[in-house]
Design an enzyme around this catalytic site. Sequence first.
Site, PDB file in Angstrom:
ATOM      1  N   SER A   9       0.510  -1.731   0.176  1.00  0.00           N
ATOM      2  CA  SER A   9       0.456  -0.392   0.563  1.00  0.00           C
ATOM      3  C   SER A   9       0.852   1.024  -0.258  1.00  0.00           C
ATOM      4  O   SER A   9       0.286   2.090   0.608  1.00  0.00           O
ATOM      5  CB  SER A   9      -0.711  -0.133   1.151  1.00  0.00           C
ATOM      6  OG  SER A   9       0.017   0.180   2.517  1.00  0.00           O
ATOM      7  N   GLY A  10       2.174   0.930  -0.683  1.00  0.00           N
ATOM      8  CA  GLY A  10       3.337   2.230  -0.449  1.00  0.00           C
ATOM      9  C   GLY A  10       2.857   3.313  -1.736  1.00  0.00           C
ATOM     10  O   GLY A  10       1.578   2.515  -2.977  1.00  0.00           O
ATOM     11  N   SER A  39       7.052   4.769   2.480  1.00  0.00           N
ATOM     12  CA  SER A  39       6.146   6.060   1.281  1.00  0.00           C
ATOM     13  C   SER A  39       5.786   6.748   2.474  1.00  0.00           C
ATOM     14  O   SER A  39       5.755   7.983   2.125  1.00  0.00           O
ATOM     15  CB  SER A  39       5.285   5.783   0.567  1.00  0.00           C
ATOM     16  OG  SER A  39       5.664   4.648  -0.683  1.00  0.00           O
ATOM     17  N   GLY A  44      12.091  13.555   2.817  1.00  0.00           N
ATOM     18  CA  GLY A  44      13.252  13.966   1.487  1.00  0.00           C
ATOM     19  C   GLY A  44      11.870  14.580   0.538  1.00  0.00           C
ATOM     20  O   GLY A  44      12.137  16.580   0.419  1.00  0.00           O
ATOM     21  N   ARG A 272      25.141   8.380  -0.849  1.00  0.00           N
ATOM     22  CA  ARG A 272      25.185   7.976   0.954  1.00  0.00           C
ATOM     23  C   ARG A 272      26.223   7.143   0.894  1.00  0.00           C
ATOM     24  O   ARG A 272      26.338   7.019   2.497  1.00  0.00           O
ATOM     25  CB  ARG A 272      22.954   7.482   0.693  1.00  0.00           C
ATOM     26  CG  ARG A 272      22.534   8.411   0.971  1.00  0.00           C
ATOM     27  CD  ARG A 272      20.636   7.914   0.481  1.00  0.00           C
ATOM     28  NE  ARG A 272      19.815   9.011   0.476  1.00  0.00           N
ATOM     29  CZ  ARG A 272      18.568   8.840   0.324  1.00  0.00           C
ATOM     30  NH1 ARG A 272      18.364   7.738   0.065  1.00  0.00           N
ATOM     31  NH2 ARG A 272      18.372   9.888   0.355  1.00  0.00           N
ATOM     32  N   SER A 369      13.440   7.435  -5.096  1.00  0.00           N
ATOM     33  CA  SER A 369      12.655   6.487  -5.120  1.00  0.00           C
ATOM     34  C   SER A 369      11.446   6.979  -5.083  1.00  0.00           C
ATOM     35  O   SER A 369      10.291   5.534  -5.904  1.00  0.00           O
ATOM     36  CB  SER A 369      12.230   5.939  -3.139  1.00  0.00           C
ATOM     37  OG  SER A 369      12.269   6.999  -2.492  1.00  0.00           O
TER      38      SER A 369
END
Length: 528
Positions: A9-10, A39, A44, A272, A369
């Site tokens: 469910s993202g 999510s 960010g 990162r 993402s």
Amino acid sequence: MYNCIIVGSGIAAMQLANHLNNKSRVLVITKSTRRASNSYRAQGGIAAAIGKEDTPFFHYEDTIKAGCDYHNEQEVRVLVENGPALIEQLKNAGLPFDKDEIGQLALGMEGAHSRKRIVHCGGDATGKHMMEHLIASIRPTIDVIENRFVYELMIHPDSKKCIGIKAKDPDGNNEVYFSDNVVLAVGGIGGLFSYTSNDSSVAGDGVALAYRAGAEITDMEFIQFHPTLLYINGKTAGLVSEAVRGEGARLIDQSGIALMKGKHLLEDLAPRHIVAKEIFHQRATGNDVYLDISTIHQFEEKFPTITALCSVNGISIESGKIPVAPGCHFLMGGIAVNSVGQTSIDGLYAIGETAATGVHGANRLASNSLLEGLYYGKKLAVHLNEQIDMNETGVTSFYPIKTSSLNIPVFPNKEEIQEKMMAYAGIIRTHSELELLKKWLSEYDYPSFMANSFDEWSIDNIQKLFMLQTAKLVVNAALLREESRGAHNRKDFSMENKRWGQLHIVQSKKGIEMRERQREHTEIEIYA
């Protein structure tokens, strides 16, 4: 009988659901609640080349550099080229993006980006605003079922097509749902590690489900550790967005010395994997690491989510320092898919972090993402809308035969799995430690359970087995890749010694093979 079942469910799942044909019969089924996803927690924002001095080509270049030239270049190109249009569509649909003083979309800067291109909502609450927008847009005719643990993909014995799922309700009762198409959109593997930014429901279920069903899994060694998680009393307590460093915060040690000075050209905004490794080395020598936020004016207004996180954990923003440590953040590998999310199993698709699309390479660029979820969710919807026959009833006569369960073995507890993965397959890896972990995991090798039904198992035992299975895939790949590249750091191989080019480690029930990605784009090719 559904036309499409979406597991998860993202952002990728909800974007797909919102773009499927209005007449299609759709089920969204999720392990926890529709708001319990990575999510929803995203701070960010969304990367898109919409600034006057920016172009999709610059975005493409930054993505390739951050991911160490390990991408499906064609997929990266179409992703970044579609970014501005996706933002425009969301803006026109009413998503309240933050604006600057002249009424234009405010653009933030994050690590490894050469331009300001991060659009955001509510300061550091982009994920929450985005998900509330998508959830509110779901049409009433779509079935949404929460708190269901999907424990098996049903594969037809003759056609070998995925025809549905098995799930358990909170009381452990079994449920069966049939569908023409099944889409896995259940996030990554953060729950395998003791330090993670991920939602507590995310534990690698999608990868384990697909692997057990016979799908190909690839690039499991590439796991991004976010440099800055809030660190309190030996534990991590949530994400401190990279956007904080984009606003001018610096990483310092306990003596106030700048940590990244002289370590990389971009210093605190280096990719990162580089920043995470430096913090890891500092902490390994017993030094604390902090984000110095003293130069950021109106921090509370710019970062309300992080301010609240610090307050709950007893950290004073007024002190100007936030204690941080790296933690598992994102899986670049996963289920091998082609350009529309098709796996190696007919009728089974994967999108979002669960899928290995090739757009993130060996290390994901910050804020790509959410862009990926939006793009592939919509792209798969277009593909399925062309495939779905509204009059088709699909397979309804095949029901899996319940087998008598074998004696259920004793598994280690989840905390032990997480601690061992963090210690031996975390930010810095060595051959000897990976071998120790592989040996420990082999103590829980039960080949008979690959074919055995879990109908009578508890959710807790299935979850542990899934975690062990996914951990083995990570360790196998990490041992085989004898180089350091991106987020895969082998202490016995330097980062400069990148020897493998585009050679990918593909795992399935048939075994492990090395496969070179084809550079040319085709609709039927399985991308690693």
